[in-house]
Design a protein around this motif. Structure first.
Motif, PDB file in Angstrom:
ATOM      1  N   VAL A  52       0.814  -1.209   0.000  1.00  0.00           N
ATOM      2  CA  VAL A  52       0.000   0.000   0.000  1.00  0.00           C
ATOM      3  C   VAL A  52       0.854   1.268   0.000  1.00  0.00           C
ATOM      4  O   VAL A  52       0.534   2.236  -0.682  1.00  0.00           O
ATOM      5  CB  VAL A  52      -0.977  -0.012   1.197  1.00  0.00           C
ATOM      6  CG1 VAL A  52      -1.780   1.274   1.269  1.00  0.00           C
ATOM      7  CG2 VAL A  52      -1.897  -1.219   1.101  1.00  0.00           C
ATOM      8  N   THR A  53       1.944   1.284   0.759  1.00  0.00           N
ATOM      9  CA  THR A  53       2.775   2.487   0.892  1.00  0.00           C
ATOM     10  C   THR A  53       3.128   3.099  -0.448  1.00  0.00           C
ATOM     11  O   THR A  53       3.028   4.311  -0.633  1.00  0.00           O
ATOM     12  CB  THR A  53       4.067   2.151   1.671  1.00  0.00           C
ATOM     13  OG1 THR A  53       3.714   1.777   2.998  1.00  0.00           O
ATOM     14  CG2 THR A  53       5.019   3.331   1.713  1.00  0.00           C
ATOM     15  N   TYR A  54       3.529   2.268  -1.397  1.00  0.00           N
ATOM     16  CA  TYR A  54       4.012   2.807  -2.666  1.00  0.00           C
ATOM     17  C   TYR A  54       2.893   3.221  -3.625  1.00  0.00           C
ATOM     18  O   TYR A  54       3.160   3.697  -4.714  1.00  0.00           O
ATOM     19  CB  TYR A  54       5.000   1.844  -3.325  1.00  0.00           C
ATOM     20  CG  TYR A  54       6.229   1.639  -2.456  1.00  0.00           C
ATOM     21  CD1 TYR A  54       6.797   2.704  -1.755  1.00  0.00           C
ATOM     22  CD2 TYR A  54       6.811   0.398  -2.320  1.00  0.00           C
ATOM     23  CE1 TYR A  54       7.905   2.520  -0.949  1.00  0.00           C
ATOM     24  CE2 TYR A  54       7.928   0.215  -1.522  1.00  0.00           C
ATOM     25  CZ  TYR A  54       8.465   1.275  -0.840  1.00  0.00           C
ATOM     26  OH  TYR A  54       9.569   1.087  -0.046  1.00  0.00           O
ATOM     27  N   TYR A  55       1.649   3.077  -3.220  1.00  0.00           N
ATOM     28  CA  TYR A  55       0.552   3.704  -3.965  1.00  0.00           C
ATOM     29  C   TYR A  55       0.517   5.195  -3.664  1.00  0.00           C
ATOM     30  O   TYR A  55       0.008   5.986  -4.447  1.00  0.00           O
ATOM     31  CB  TYR A  55      -0.803   3.100  -3.596  1.00  0.00           C
ATOM     32  CG  TYR A  55      -0.983   1.647  -3.995  1.00  0.00           C
ATOM     33  CD1 TYR A  55      -0.597   1.188  -5.253  1.00  0.00           C
ATOM     34  CD2 TYR A  55      -1.547   0.737  -3.107  1.00  0.00           C
ATOM     35  CE1 TYR A  55      -0.764  -0.140  -5.607  1.00  0.00           C
ATOM     36  CE2 TYR A  55      -1.724  -0.592  -3.464  1.00  0.00           C
ATOM     37  CZ  TYR A  55      -1.335  -1.025  -4.712  1.00  0.00           C
ATOM     38  OH  TYR A  55      -1.501  -2.335  -5.058  1.00  0.00           O
ATOM     39  N   PHE A  56       1.063   5.583  -2.498  1.00  0.00           N
ATOM     40  CA  PHE A  56       0.977   6.964  -2.029  1.00  0.00           C
ATOM     41  C   PHE A  56       2.298   7.719  -2.064  1.00  0.00           C
ATOM     42  O   PHE A  56       2.322   8.934  -2.021  1.00  0.00           O
ATOM     43  CB  PHE A  56       0.399   7.000  -0.611  1.00  0.00           C
ATOM     44  CG  PHE A  56      -0.964   6.386  -0.535  1.00  0.00           C
ATOM     45  CD1 PHE A  56      -2.073   7.076  -0.999  1.00  0.00           C
ATOM     46  CD2 PHE A  56      -1.130   5.110  -0.041  1.00  0.00           C
ATOM     47  CE1 PHE A  56      -3.336   6.514  -0.951  1.00  0.00           C
ATOM     48  CE2 PHE A  56      -2.390   4.530   0.014  1.00  0.00           C
ATOM     49  CZ  PHE A  56      -3.495   5.232  -0.443  1.00  0.00           C
ATOM     50  N   ARG A  57       3.413   6.999  -2.077  1.00  0.00           N
ATOM     51  CA  ARG A  57       4.726   7.638  -2.165  1.00  0.00           C
ATOM     52  C   ARG A  57       5.696   6.708  -2.868  1.00  0.00           C
ATOM     53  O   ARG A  57       5.472   5.508  -2.960  1.00  0.00           O
ATOM     54  CB  ARG A  57       5.251   8.038  -0.792  1.00  0.00           C
ATOM     55  CG  ARG A  57       5.718   6.877   0.069  1.00  0.00           C
ATOM     56  CD  ARG A  57       6.628   7.371   1.197  1.00  0.00           C
ATOM     57  NE  ARG A  57       6.996   6.330   2.123  1.00  0.00           N
ATOM     58  CZ  ARG A  57       8.040   5.515   1.966  1.00  0.00           C
ATOM     59  NH1 ARG A  57       8.813   5.604   0.897  1.00  0.00           N
ATOM     60  NH2 ARG A  57       8.322   4.600   2.872  1.00  0.00           N
ATOM     61  N   LYS A  58       6.789   7.290  -3.342  1.00  0.00           N
ATOM     62  CA  LYS A  58       7.814   6.512  -4.022  1.00  0.00           C
ATOM     63  C   LYS A  58       8.745   5.887  -2.984  1.00  0.00           C
ATOM     64  O   LYS A  58       8.873   6.394  -1.867  1.00  0.00           O
ATOM     65  CB  LYS A  58       8.604   7.421  -4.959  1.00  0.00           C
ATOM     66  CG  LYS A  58       7.756   8.028  -6.050  1.00  0.00           C
ATOM     67  CD  LYS A  58       8.544   9.046  -6.853  1.00  0.00           C
ATOM     68  CE  LYS A  58       7.658   9.679  -7.904  1.00  0.00           C
ATOM     69  NZ  LYS A  58       8.322  10.746  -8.634  1.00  0.00           N
ATOM     70  N   ILE A  64      13.572  -1.177   2.816  1.00  0.00           N
ATOM     71  CA  ILE A  64      13.884  -2.539   2.404  1.00  0.00           C
ATOM     72  C   ILE A  64      12.729  -2.966   1.507  1.00  0.00           C
ATOM     73  O   ILE A  64      11.574  -2.971   1.932  1.00  0.00           O
ATOM     74  CB  ILE A  64      14.035  -3.482   3.612  1.00  0.00           C
ATOM     75  CG1 ILE A  64      15.201  -3.015   4.482  1.00  0.00           C
ATOM     76  CG2 ILE A  64      14.240  -4.921   3.136  1.00  0.00           C
ATOM     77  CD1 ILE A  64      15.342  -3.766   5.792  1.00  0.00           C
ATOM     78  N   VAL A  65      13.060  -3.252   0.252  1.00  0.00           N
ATOM     79  CA  VAL A  65      12.029  -3.528  -0.742  1.00  0.00           C
ATOM     80  C   VAL A  65      12.181  -4.923  -1.331  1.00  0.00           C
ATOM     81  O   VAL A  65      13.269  -5.493  -1.345  1.00  0.00           O
ATOM     82  CB  VAL A  65      12.056  -2.492  -1.888  1.00  0.00           C
ATOM     83  CG1 VAL A  65      11.700  -1.105  -1.389  1.00  0.00           C
ATOM     84  CG2 VAL A  65      13.403  -2.465  -2.593  1.00  0.00           C
ATOM     85  N   TYR A 149      10.164   1.604 -11.052  1.00  0.00           N
ATOM     86  CA  TYR A 149       9.123   1.525 -10.022  1.00  0.00           C
ATOM     87  C   TYR A 149       8.164   0.358 -10.242  1.00  0.00           C
ATOM     88  O   TYR A 149       7.707  -0.258  -9.284  1.00  0.00           O
ATOM     89  CB  TYR A 149       8.318   2.818  -9.952  1.00  0.00           C
ATOM     90  CG  TYR A 149       9.075   3.994  -9.380  1.00  0.00           C
ATOM     91  CD1 TYR A 149      10.108   3.832  -8.467  1.00  0.00           C
ATOM     92  CD2 TYR A 149       8.751   5.282  -9.759  1.00  0.00           C
ATOM     93  CE1 TYR A 149      10.797   4.907  -7.960  1.00  0.00           C
ATOM     94  CE2 TYR A 149       9.426   6.377  -9.248  1.00  0.00           C
ATOM     95  CZ  TYR A 149      10.449   6.178  -8.349  1.00  0.00           C
ATOM     96  OH  TYR A 149      11.131   7.251  -7.835  1.00  0.00           O
ATOM     97  N   ASN A 150       7.858   0.041 -11.502  1.00  0.00           N
ATOM     98  CA  ASN A 150       6.900  -1.044 -11.745  1.00  0.00           C
ATOM     99  C   ASN A 150       7.474  -2.417 -11.408  1.00  0.00           C
ATOM    100  O   ASN A 150       6.735  -3.403 -11.401  1.00  0.00           O
ATOM    101  CB  ASN A 150       6.378  -1.013 -13.187  1.00  0.00           C
ATOM    102  CG  ASN A 150       7.437  -1.328 -14.215  1.00  0.00           C
ATOM    103  OD1 ASN A 150       8.643  -1.260 -13.952  1.00  0.00           O
ATOM    104  ND2 ASN A 150       7.001  -1.663 -15.414  1.00  0.00           N
ATOM    105  N   MET A 151       8.774  -2.494 -11.115  1.00  0.00           N
ATOM    106  CA  MET A 151       9.399  -3.753 -10.700  1.00  0.00           C
ATOM    107  C   MET A 151       9.455  -3.890  -9.181  1.00  0.00           C
ATOM    108  O   MET A 151       9.907  -4.904  -8.665  1.00  0.00           O
ATOM    109  CB  MET A 151      10.801  -3.860 -11.290  1.00  0.00           C
ATOM    110  CG  MET A 151      10.829  -3.891 -12.818  1.00  0.00           C
ATOM    111  SD  MET A 151       9.959  -5.294 -13.518  1.00  0.00           S
ATOM    112  CE  MET A 151      11.234  -6.527 -13.420  1.00  0.00           C
ATOM    113  N   VAL A 152       9.004  -2.868  -8.457  1.00  0.00           N
ATOM    114  CA  VAL A 152       8.982  -2.916  -6.996  1.00  0.00           C
ATOM    115  C   VAL A 152       7.672  -3.564  -6.564  1.00  0.00           C
ATOM    116  O   VAL A 152       6.587  -3.063  -6.859  1.00  0.00           O
ATOM    117  CB  VAL A 152       9.114  -1.503  -6.388  1.00  0.00           C
ATOM    118  CG1 VAL A 152       9.023  -1.569  -4.871  1.00  0.00           C
ATOM    119  CG2 VAL A 152      10.421  -0.856  -6.821  1.00  0.00           C
ATOM    120  N   VAL A 153       7.779  -4.680  -5.864  1.00  0.00           N
ATOM    121  CA  VAL A 153       6.600  -5.407  -5.382  1.00  0.00           C
ATOM    122  C   VAL A 153       6.019  -4.715  -4.166  1.00  0.00           C
ATOM    123  O   VAL A 153       4.811  -4.538  -4.044  1.00  0.00           O
ATOM    124  CB  VAL A 153       6.966  -6.870  -5.048  1.00  0.00           C
ATOM    125  CG1 VAL A 153       5.796  -7.598  -4.410  1.00  0.00           C
ATOM    126  CG2 VAL A 153       7.457  -7.594  -6.301  1.00  0.00           C
ATOM    127  N   GLY A 154       6.889  -4.317  -3.239  1.00  0.00           N
ATOM    128  CA  GLY A 154       6.420  -3.667  -2.019  1.00  0.00           C
ATOM    129  C   GLY A 154       7.545  -3.494  -1.023  1.00  0.00           C
ATOM    130  O   GLY A 154       8.708  -3.767  -1.312  1.00  0.00           O
TER     131      GLY A 154
END
Length: 174
Positions: A52-58, A64-65, A149-154
């Motif tokens: 959820v975090t990365y829906y609102f910020r980069k 740790i991703v 960014y689209n390769m970041v799962v969470g």
């Protein structure tokens, strides 16, 4: 009897849809494979990754991703964000510098032994490294490179296992 079976089937279908939505958009569990994040994470640690975090910020330095491995997006890597789009990074004389400022990294296993010539991180990408710097396949390698960014799962948020290390993960950088 038929009415009860239809209701049971609806309940099962609803549960499956809810589980799919939660795993797709909210969180999932992952298992650490290897020692690239040692000493922060160990082989076989189980983590909750929140999305959820990365829906609102980069992603930001210190996070740790979990990322998809660019060479095989079915594989997932766990790394620490060291720099973001627009930052300059270099490794010189066993020290990591971001925008000419030496990072204070009390979470790494050992100093980075190999120099890395200065590069500017492209916009909408991150530069990631493992905390076990000399044993990590990360952005220093062309096989990983700058992570879009689209390769970041969470964001890895919580260690579930082993139980004696249960808790949140240190995310910040100096």
């Amino acid at each position: 009897m038929a009415k009860e079976l239809v209701e049971l089937a609806k309940s099962i279908l609803l549960a499956i849809i809810a589980a799919f939505l939660i795993i797709t958009f909210v969180f999932e569990t992952v298992s650490v494979d290897g020692l690239s994040m040692y000493p922060t994470l160990n082989n076989k640690d189980r983590l909750i990754v929140e999305k959820v975090t990365y829906y609102f910020r980069k992603p930001k330095p210190g996070d740790i991703v979990v990322i998809k491995y660019p060479a095989n997006p079915k594989e997932k890597f766990i790394k620490r964000v060291v720099a973001v789009g627009g930052d300059k990074i270099k490794i010189l004389d066993n020290k990591v510098y971001v925008n000419d400022k030496e990072l204070k990294e009390d979470y790494i296993n050992e100093e980075t032994m190999q120099d890395f010539y200065e590069v500017t991180i492209p916009e909408n990408t991150i530069f990631v490294m493992g905390d076990n710097r000399n044993n990590s396949l990360d952005s220093r390698s062309q096989r990983v490179g700058f992570v879009k960014y689209n390769m970041v799962v969470g964001k890895a948020a919580l260690r579930l296992y082993p139980f004696n290390k249960f808790g949140t993960l240190k995310q910040q950088m100096d």
